[in-house]
Structures are given as structure tokens and as C-alpha cells.
Design an enzyme around this catalytic site. Sequence first.
Site, PDB file in Angstrom:
ATOM      1  N   ARG A 193      29.997 115.355   8.365  1.00 56.47           N
ATOM      2  CA  ARG A 193      30.276 116.666   7.743  1.00 56.47           C
ATOM      3  C   ARG A 193      31.044 116.523   6.437  1.00 56.47           C
ATOM      4  O   ARG A 193      32.050 115.813   6.389  1.00 56.47           O
ATOM      5  CB  ARG A 193      31.079 117.544   8.698  1.00 56.47           C
ATOM      6  CG  ARG A 193      31.176 118.991   8.204  1.00 56.47           C
ATOM      7  CD  ARG A 193      31.979 119.856   9.147  1.00 56.47           C
ATOM      8  NE  ARG A 193      33.346 119.994   8.696  1.00 56.47           N
ATOM      9  CZ  ARG A 193      34.323 120.562   9.421  1.00 56.47           C
ATOM     10  NH1 ARG A 193      34.071 121.026  10.627  1.00 56.47           N
ATOM     11  NH2 ARG A 193      35.536 120.661   8.936  1.00 56.47           N
ATOM     12  N   HIS A 228      30.404 129.675  13.238  1.00 55.39           N
ATOM     13  CA  HIS A 228      29.450 128.811  13.930  1.00 55.39           C
ATOM     14  C   HIS A 228      30.066 128.206  15.181  1.00 55.39           C
ATOM     15  O   HIS A 228      31.294 128.194  15.362  1.00 55.39           O
ATOM     16  CB  HIS A 228      28.895 127.724  12.999  1.00 55.39           C
ATOM     17  CG  HIS A 228      29.927 126.808  12.434  1.00 55.39           C
ATOM     18  ND1 HIS A 228      30.752 127.160  11.389  1.00 55.39           N
ATOM     19  CD2 HIS A 228      30.276 125.531  12.763  1.00 55.39           C
ATOM     20  CE1 HIS A 228      31.550 126.163  11.106  1.00 55.39           C
ATOM     21  NE2 HIS A 228      31.303 125.153  11.926  1.00 55.39           N
TER      22      HIS A 228
END
Length: 294
Positions: free
Chosen positions: A285, A270
Site C-alpha cells: 500500500r 473501506h
Amino acid sequence: MPAVSFAAPSSQSFEVVPLAGEVGVEIIGLDLSQPLNDAGFARIHKAHLDYHVVIFRDQRITPQQQVDFSRRFGVLQIHVLKQFLLANHPEILIVSNVVENGQPIGLGDAGKYWHSDLSYKELPSLGSMLHAQELPCEGGDTLFANMHRAWDTLPQNLREAVEGKSAVHSYVSRYSEGKNADNWRPKLTPEQLAQVVEVTHPIVRTHPENGRKALFVSEGFTTRIVGLPDDESRDLLAQLYAHSVLPEHVYRHQWQARDMVFWDNRSLIHLAAGCPPALRRTLYRTTIQGDAPF
Ligand code: SIN
């Protein structure tokens, strides 16, 4: 003895709606602040394995609820940059471009290069969850490249060149002091350096749960192919990177308020596309530990 009654976690009804293409599924009608029973959890788990990016819209959850939900998938990994961990929640890395009183409140360059989270560890991440806290009105997308597709469509000459080979993954190589112009990554202490000693992983890995093969290299953390001269290694890696992120392999996530996105680091790499620096962007996160790649 008084009777004890156990309340089973309530079942929530929700829909699992795949996006167009092979990557991405939306979960409609699930509230992650409420209990989720095993059957509901199994549906999410399957959606994660099948579609690699699972999107939960409008989640009004606390950091603890994010941690608790993430833990259902495995052990959580604590990022080496301790200064960017959320107070009282070390399992949460603050991903943010916000600077307050001259100090960054989070990791501002997270995702600047294509990568799979913590591929520089012996046990890289199974998957990560990002919960949007504050989003810019322009930009800030996250791109996900399907590394199963990248392997399945890799030209035969490149397949033969990489099959059975391993590559080195290193945190320090990209982020040692002096290499990061934006200065989001402070110098690591000797203790921190000991946590990010470079590792070797197969270039083609087999997903431990869905059994599919995937390319497992990225410009973010892969530094060289074991056993090849430097120039050949560089050239081969450049071809693998270019093929991995062909537009037809990529899903682009445009964030909506309070999205929580859970992706599979064994299937994808990503990239944070970035936003104008004057616009604030903050996400939390959690990172779930996976198996040693094979
Ligand atoms: C990350 O790489 O974990 C951050 C991705 C993003 O900020 O979009």
C-alpha cells in the site's frame, strides 16, 4: 553547442471502462511500468474523481514504480508502524496476514474495521493504492462504501443532527495495546504516539476536487462527536455507520492477480473482508496525503 532532444513520455492508449453502479472504473490496456504522459495521467485523475475506485489489471510493476506513480498524485505518507514498511521503500506499507518465523511480515489486521486511511491525522489521505502481491484462493475481498451517496441519501433528521458538527478521530483509541486480540499492533513508542495525537474533523466534508459533500466518520477511527454527551454521540455515530454501509452504497472488489487498485479516501470508507487465516494474502500500500477536511 550540441542539440539536446527531450523525449516526451510516450502516450499509451488505454480504455476507461466504468463498472455498473457509481463506484469503480477499470483501466484497460495501460502498463504502469511504462511512462504515462500528462494527457494519460489527466484521464486517470478524472476517473479517480468521478468513480472513486480505479482498477488497473495485471500490473507487473516494481515497488519503486508503484511509489513513482503514487507520487504523481501528491506527497506520500509513511505509516506509523515502521516495522511493516517495505525494506528500502518506507513509502510502502505491507498489508499481509503472513507470519514467518513467528513474526508478522506485514500489518495483518489492516482494514478490519470500516475506515478512511489515516483519518486520524490532521491531513488525512487523499487516496491509497494497493498492489496485489499474493492472493488467497478464497475470500480476501475489499469493500468500498460511497460516502457521497451516504450523505446524499441521509434521512433529514440525521442531516440536521450532524450538519456543522465535528468528530474526533483517533488511532490509539482502537489500537492501543491490549485492545487488539490478534496482536498485530505492537505498543507504540513515545515518538510514535506523538505522530498519532487525536484530531477533530467535520462530520460532513466537501471534497476539495469534485465539490461534493461526503460523510466523514467511520467505526475504525471516529471516537465521538464533539459537544454531545457520550450516549447521544454513540447512538448518532451508530446510525451514521449503519447508513454509510447499506448494501446499495457498497462496491465489493474481488482481487485478481497483480491488480493495482487506487481509491479516494475523501469519497469512500473501506473494509478488508478477510480470508481464512491459513491462506496467504499480501498487498503493498502507498498512501497519498490530502488536504485538511473542510
Ligand atoms: C487497508 O485498509 O488499507 C487494507 C485493505 C485490504 O487489505 O483489503
